[in-house]
Write a protein that holds these residues in place. Structure first.
Motif, PDB file in Angstrom:
ATOM      1  N   PHE A 141       2.266   2.073  -3.342  1.00  0.00           N
ATOM      2  CA  PHE A 141       1.224   2.704  -4.153  1.00  0.00           C
ATOM      3  C   PHE A 141       1.169   4.211  -3.907  1.00  0.00           C
ATOM      4  O   PHE A 141       1.117   5.007  -4.838  1.00  0.00           O
ATOM      5  CB  PHE A 141      -0.118   2.024  -3.827  1.00  0.00           C
ATOM      6  CG  PHE A 141      -1.324   2.742  -4.331  1.00  0.00           C
ATOM      7  CD1 PHE A 141      -1.511   2.941  -5.705  1.00  0.00           C
ATOM      8  CD2 PHE A 141      -2.282   3.216  -3.452  1.00  0.00           C
ATOM      9  CE1 PHE A 141      -2.635   3.601  -6.167  1.00  0.00           C
ATOM     10  CE2 PHE A 141      -3.405   3.874  -3.912  1.00  0.00           C
ATOM     11  CZ  PHE A 141      -3.578   4.067  -5.273  1.00  0.00           C
ATOM     12  N   ASP A 185      -4.745   2.290  -9.165  1.00  0.00           N
ATOM     13  CA  ASP A 185      -5.121   1.678  -7.895  1.00  0.00           C
ATOM     14  C   ASP A 185      -3.978   0.769  -7.433  1.00  0.00           C
ATOM     15  O   ASP A 185      -2.969   0.623  -8.118  1.00  0.00           O
ATOM     16  CB  ASP A 185      -6.429   0.871  -8.027  1.00  0.00           C
ATOM     17  CG  ASP A 185      -6.384  -0.082  -9.205  1.00  0.00           C
ATOM     18  OD1 ASP A 185      -5.276  -0.573  -9.544  1.00  0.00           O
ATOM     19  OD2 ASP A 185      -7.448  -0.347  -9.795  1.00  0.00           O
ATOM     20  N   GLN A 186      -4.168   0.186  -6.263  1.00  0.00           N
ATOM     21  CA  GLN A 186      -3.075  -0.626  -5.729  1.00  0.00           C
ATOM     22  C   GLN A 186      -2.847  -1.881  -6.561  1.00  0.00           C
ATOM     23  O   GLN A 186      -1.723  -2.365  -6.657  1.00  0.00           O
ATOM     24  CB  GLN A 186      -3.345  -0.996  -4.272  1.00  0.00           C
ATOM     25  CG  GLN A 186      -2.072  -1.492  -3.584  1.00  0.00           C
ATOM     26  CD  GLN A 186      -2.345  -2.147  -2.256  1.00  0.00           C
ATOM     27  OE1 GLN A 186      -3.144  -1.644  -1.491  1.00  0.00           O
ATOM     28  NE2 GLN A 186      -1.670  -3.253  -1.990  1.00  0.00           N
ATOM     29  N   PHE A 209      -0.395   5.423 -10.196  1.00  0.00           N
ATOM     30  CA  PHE A 209      -1.053   4.126 -10.346  1.00  0.00           C
ATOM     31  C   PHE A 209      -2.526   4.358 -10.121  1.00  0.00           C
ATOM     32  O   PHE A 209      -2.900   5.077  -9.193  1.00  0.00           O
ATOM     33  CB  PHE A 209      -0.525   3.132  -9.311  1.00  0.00           C
ATOM     34  CG  PHE A 209       0.907   2.734  -9.530  1.00  0.00           C
ATOM     35  CD1 PHE A 209       1.237   1.823 -10.528  1.00  0.00           C
ATOM     36  CD2 PHE A 209       1.914   3.267  -8.750  1.00  0.00           C
ATOM     37  CE1 PHE A 209       2.556   1.456 -10.730  1.00  0.00           C
ATOM     38  CE2 PHE A 209       3.242   2.906  -8.947  1.00  0.00           C
ATOM     39  CZ  PHE A 209       3.564   2.001  -9.940  1.00  0.00           C
ATOM     40  N   SER A 243      -0.200  -1.149  -9.032  1.00  0.00           N
ATOM     41  CA  SER A 243       1.172  -1.085  -8.512  1.00  0.00           C
ATOM     42  C   SER A 243       1.634  -2.477  -8.071  1.00  0.00           C
ATOM     43  O   SER A 243       2.794  -2.845  -8.280  1.00  0.00           O
ATOM     44  CB  SER A 243       1.297  -0.049  -7.393  1.00  0.00           C
ATOM     45  OG  SER A 243       0.710  -0.490  -6.196  1.00  0.00           O
ATOM     46  N   ASP A 244       0.724  -3.281  -7.515  1.00  0.00           N
ATOM     47  CA  ASP A 244       1.087  -4.659  -7.150  1.00  0.00           C
ATOM     48  C   ASP A 244       1.559  -5.425  -8.388  1.00  0.00           C
ATOM     49  O   ASP A 244       2.506  -6.217  -8.339  1.00  0.00           O
ATOM     50  CB  ASP A 244      -0.113  -5.391  -6.537  1.00  0.00           C
ATOM     51  CG  ASP A 244      -0.455  -4.870  -5.134  1.00  0.00           C
ATOM     52  OD1 ASP A 244       0.274  -3.978  -4.657  1.00  0.00           O
ATOM     53  OD2 ASP A 244      -1.430  -5.347  -4.552  1.00  0.00           O
ATOM     54  N   ARG A 274       0.833  -1.204   0.000  1.00  0.00           N
ATOM     55  CA  ARG A 274       0.000   0.000   0.000  1.00  0.00           C
ATOM     56  C   ARG A 274       0.867   1.253   0.000  1.00  0.00           C
ATOM     57  O   ARG A 274       0.587   2.226  -0.691  1.00  0.00           O
ATOM     58  CB  ARG A 274      -0.907  -0.029   1.229  1.00  0.00           C
ATOM     59  CG  ARG A 274      -1.933   1.055   1.252  1.00  0.00           C
ATOM     60  CD  ARG A 274      -3.332   0.502   1.003  1.00  0.00           C
ATOM     61  NE  ARG A 274      -4.257   1.551   0.615  1.00  0.00           N
ATOM     62  CZ  ARG A 274      -4.847   1.610  -0.571  1.00  0.00           C
ATOM     63  NH1 ARG A 274      -4.579   0.715  -1.496  1.00  0.00           N
ATOM     64  NH2 ARG A 274      -5.694   2.571  -0.837  1.00  0.00           N
TER      65      ARG A 274
END
Lengths: 506, 362
Positions: B103, B115-116, B113, B119-120, B100
């Protein structure tokens, strides 16, 4: 059989229209005031444009008195050629007296509208009409007139003559009438605006009863090509017309008769036709029996080798003028117009002109926006019964990258020596296959142009976004890879950005 | 007491070197005036294979290429380079970050990004390129599990570097977080690892001194074990040579918790060091429901569906798994670890556990 005693009474044309005023658009005070303005404005346009004069039309509507809001004075002034003094009473106060009984495109057909307005004014207010006209120096004539309805004759109440020192020419009509301006106002303004679209070469000024000024200014100083008078085409003829021609003809043979009085009929065509119809070439037209006249007319309708009518008798706007009108009144971001090749239905030539306007001040509505015109007159009533409405509703706009709800408007102008009206109300064009085909193809043409414009615009927008993505991310890639690699100097990406621009151009 | 060689410091140096090589490669491409590109193994379903030798899912030979000349690649490309830069900073400064955190951190560098998940995904790309786990470059998930037992560790994180801790110090266990994950193992008296799906049983085992009675390090999985925990179990197995026994509920989901520790998941096919192929699923088995007369529930439709999937799964081809799946299918029952409480709170520790460990050791 039982004998019935009946009283037959001949009625004059004025009486006829008095009894049937709704067919001329004077059914109620709302519609009447709209029609009065429309008829006088169109008379003014027909008094200017065909004479090569750029129209200046001034319309003033005011209350007759402060007490009664439902009575108005309508004054319409133009800079037309004027009416010779002696003809003024007949031109305005006798039905079926008109300069328009020839075969060429004009706005009105029978000169009915102007007289109808005066008749309506007279029966609702019992006041005379004032007509001031001059064909130029030295004099200006002012008539005060009423209509003798039963006898269809003008009554001249007063006649004055003034010196014309300002070299003025034109006509002023001032009529008193009952009406309902507040209710009619939206349609009147819409009518004037749309008139300005198809007459961008006119200055039109309107002052309403509350003193509000509406100005529609000229933006082109060029008039549409003027129509030339033509002979009737054999396909569009009827028995009565043939009789009228027989009465006046000097031709001794049918061969001459056909060539002399009909549109685009030469010697060979006349010969082939008479053979087809079964008449001797040297038959005397004046000696045709009634049943022979009928047979001749039937044969004219059925003979397929007449050349199609040419369009010299038509006065389309032309693409430049239509475009200028749309740009001026609708102020769109994009406009495309097309003029279809001349075509004909039942021997009547016609030309369809179509425009499409997108963006800018075109409103976004839930439904499609359609502007309809016939012989340069806007049609503002009964849209949903018109052939153009049916056509634009049947088109799959998505094929052109459009959909209802996007800001675009379609304009359809049909001009013809005989507009194929659907009803006597003259607000709807009928669904004639020859006509609807031209309208459909015209709309497709301009829709394609708009579609191409939109996709080009979309592409330009995409390209801009694309380059901005390169400009945003390439420096990041350079910066962070340099930092990762432990380098002080960040690589120069100017050349790569230039090449990103080229990738798209290739 | 075993003495163990240091490993995490070397690992860190290696990760930093890989990140730097990655940056240098891109840098050199840019210096040559070409649009840089990156080639990495494809993680799409059609490139994931089960390797019987490695006993885990692996990626095949398909590669994907990301080029900075492709408009659709530019954004993830820049995100990836930033991610490499950012994790290099983390690793070098021995700071950690949660998924998190990463992100949000991106925003400070004007890298966005949506959303997360996005980025994940970039973090997974970086794992694939570098061939190491995100924990190696100091990025950890939020969730964490715990460990308890006689194992002395030495921290390598700043401020704690060199400090030692025995993992019996806290009766609730010690959280398997970034600090523990990167700690060096110093010494242990344990001869096995017992991993437990559920917190209640983990606490019971500590209370019943299972770590002493069975010479075990106890690991609390908290359901499907996070990757840092799987990595930690692998280290216990590989570095300390300890056998690993996993206890889960007797149902298809419990079986799979054990299986992911043993053979990994398809999602982690790009990573090699998360599995513990020699770990054993020690229970609760379907056959235990019969043999120990455990209270049980009827299998739901979704359980049966899952069992059918597992039956075809290459990781489940061994005899034990196939046998237990068949028992499940036959008896149409399942049960939880806590079911042993029917025979008293200590029954599982006194009777079941010694017997099962004895069976498996033989």
């Amino acid at each position: 059989m039982k004998a019935i005693s009946q009283t037959f009474q001949e009625i004059s044309p004025a009486d006829f229209f008095y009894r049937n005023r709704e067919i001329a658009g004077f059914a109620n005070p709302v519609r009447a005031i709209f029609s009065a303005i429309r008829e006088l404005v169109e008379n003014s346009l027909d008094a200017t444009e065909p004479m090569g004069i750029l129209p200046d039309i001034y319309i003033r509507l005011s209350n007759m008195s402060d007490e009664d809001e439902n009575f108005y004075v309508l004054r319409v002034k133009d800079n037309g050629s004027g009416i010779p003094a002696d003809y003024v009473p007949l031109a305005f106060c006798q039905f079926l007296f008109s300069s328009k009984y020839k075969l060429k495109q004009s706005r009105g057909t029978f000169g009915l509208g102007g007289t109808m307005t005066i008749l309506y004014g007279q029966i609702t207010t019992n006041k005379p009409v004032k007509v001031i006209s001059s064909t130029g120096p030295p004099k200006i004539y002012e008539y005060t007139l009423m209509i003798d309805i039963q006898r269809n004759r003008p009554i001249v109440l007063d006649r004055r003559i003034y010196d014309n020192n300002d070299k003025w020419h034109g006509t002023i009509v001032e009529v008193n009438l009952e009406g309902d301006y507040p209710k009619a106002m939206p349609k009147i303004l819409e009518y004037l605006k749309q008139t300005a679209i198809v007459n961008p070469y006119a200055n039109i000024t309107f002052v309403d009863p509350r003193g509000r000024l509406y100005k529609f200014e000229r933006t082109v100083a060029k008039l549409p090509r003027q129509p030339r008078e033509t002979l009737p085409h054999p396909h569009g003829i009827d028995v009565e017309t043939v009789y009228r021609i027989i009465r006046i003809t000097r031709c001794k043979t049918l061969l001459d008769f056909m060539q002399e009085h009909f549109h685009r009929v030469g010697k060979r065509t006349a010969q082939r036709f008479l053979e087809f119809a079964g008449f001797p070439e040297d038959a005397d037209p004046k000696k045709l029996k009634p049943e022979e006249v009928v047979r001749l007319v039937q044969a004219m309708k059925n003979f397929n080798e007449f050349l199609p009518p040419d369009a010299d008798c038509l006065s389309p706007l032309g693409e430049d003028i239509l475009k200028a009108g749309i740009l001026k009144e609708l102020e769109p971001e994009f406009v495309a117009v097309t003029q279809r090749s001349p075509s004909a239905y039942s021997g009547h030539p016609f030309i369809v002109e179509v425009g499409i306007a997108y963006g800018g001040k075109i409103p976004v509505g839930e439904d499609l926006i359609l502007y309809r015109f016939a012989n340069k007159i806007p049609l503002v009533y009964d849209e949903s019964g018109d052939v153009s409405w049916r056509i634009i509703k049947s088109i799959n706009w998505r094929n052109y990258g459009l959909m209802p709800g996007m800001p675009f408007a379609v304009l359809v102008h049909i001009c013809s020596t005989k507009i194929p009206w659907k009803t006597v109300g003259k607000e709807m064009i009928a669904d004639r296959p020859e006509v609807s085909r031209e309208i459909l193809n015209g709309i497709r043409d301009v829709a394609r142009q708009l579609g191409a414009y939109l996709s080009k615009k979309e592409k330009a927008k995409y390209e801009k976004t694309r380059l901005s993505i390169f400009a945003k991310y390439l420096p990041k890639i350079a910066e962070f890879s340099a930092k990762l690699a432990g380098k002080e100097k960040i690589p120069d990406i100017g050349e790569l950005l230039r090449r990103a621009r080229k990738i798209e151009e290739d | 007491m075993k003495k163990i060689s240091f490993s995490t410091r070397e690992k860190r140096r290696e990760v930093l070197a890989r990140l730097e090589r990655f940056g240098l490669d891109l840098y050199e491409q840019l210096e040559k005036g070409i649009f840089p590109n990156i080639t990495m193994p494809s993680r799409s379903i059609d490139n994931i294979y089960y390797s019987p030798e490695l006993r885990q899912y692996v990626l095949g030979d398909k590669k994907i290429k990301r080029s900075a000349s492709n408009i659709r690649h530019l954004r993830p490309f820049a995100q990836l380079v930033w991610m490499a830069f950012f994790t290099h900073e983390l690793t070098q400064n021995q700071k950690t970050s949660t998924l998190r955190d990463v992100f949000y951190s991106a925003q400070a560098y004007d890298i966005s990004f949506k959303d997360q998940d996005e980025s994940d995904d970039i973090i997974t790309d970086l794992e694939t390129i570098l061939g190491c786990t995100r924990e190696d470059f100091n990025v950890f998930p939020e969730e964490s599990s715990a460990v308890f037992g006689d194992l002395t560790i030495e921290y390598t994180i700043p401020n704690y570097e060199g400090k030692r801790l025995n993992l019996t110090s806290h009766p609730d266990g010690v959280m398997i977080g970034p600090a523990l994950t990167s700690a060096e193992f110093i010494e242990t008296s344990a001869d096995k690892v017992i991993a437990i799906e559920k917190g209640g049983l983990f606490t019971r085992f500590i209370e019943e001194r299972v770590h002493e009675r069975f010479n075990a390090i106890l690991v609390f999985l908290r359901g499907q074990a996070p990757r840092s925990t799987r990595y930690f179990i692998r280290r216990l197995n590989q570095e300390l040579g300890l056998p690993v026994y996993i206890f889960t509920d007797a149902d298809p989901w419990g079986m799979h918790i054990a299986m992911v520790i043993i053979s990994g998941s398809a999602n982690a096919a790009h990573i090699r060091e998360l599995t513990t192929p020699d770990a054993k699923w020690a229970g609760v088995w379907a056959s235990d429901i019969i043999n120990y007369k455990l209270p049980s529930d009827k299998l739901e439709d979704i359980d049966v569906k899952r069992l059918h999937e597992l039956m075809r799964d290459p990781r489940y081809k061994d005899e034990l798994w196939q046998r237990e799946i068949n028992v499940f299918m036959r008896i149409q029952r399942k049960c939880e670890l806590e079911a042993f409480s029917r025979y008293g709170l200590t029954h599982i520790v006194d009777k079941y556990l010694p017997q099962r460990l004895k069976d498996l050791e033989d």
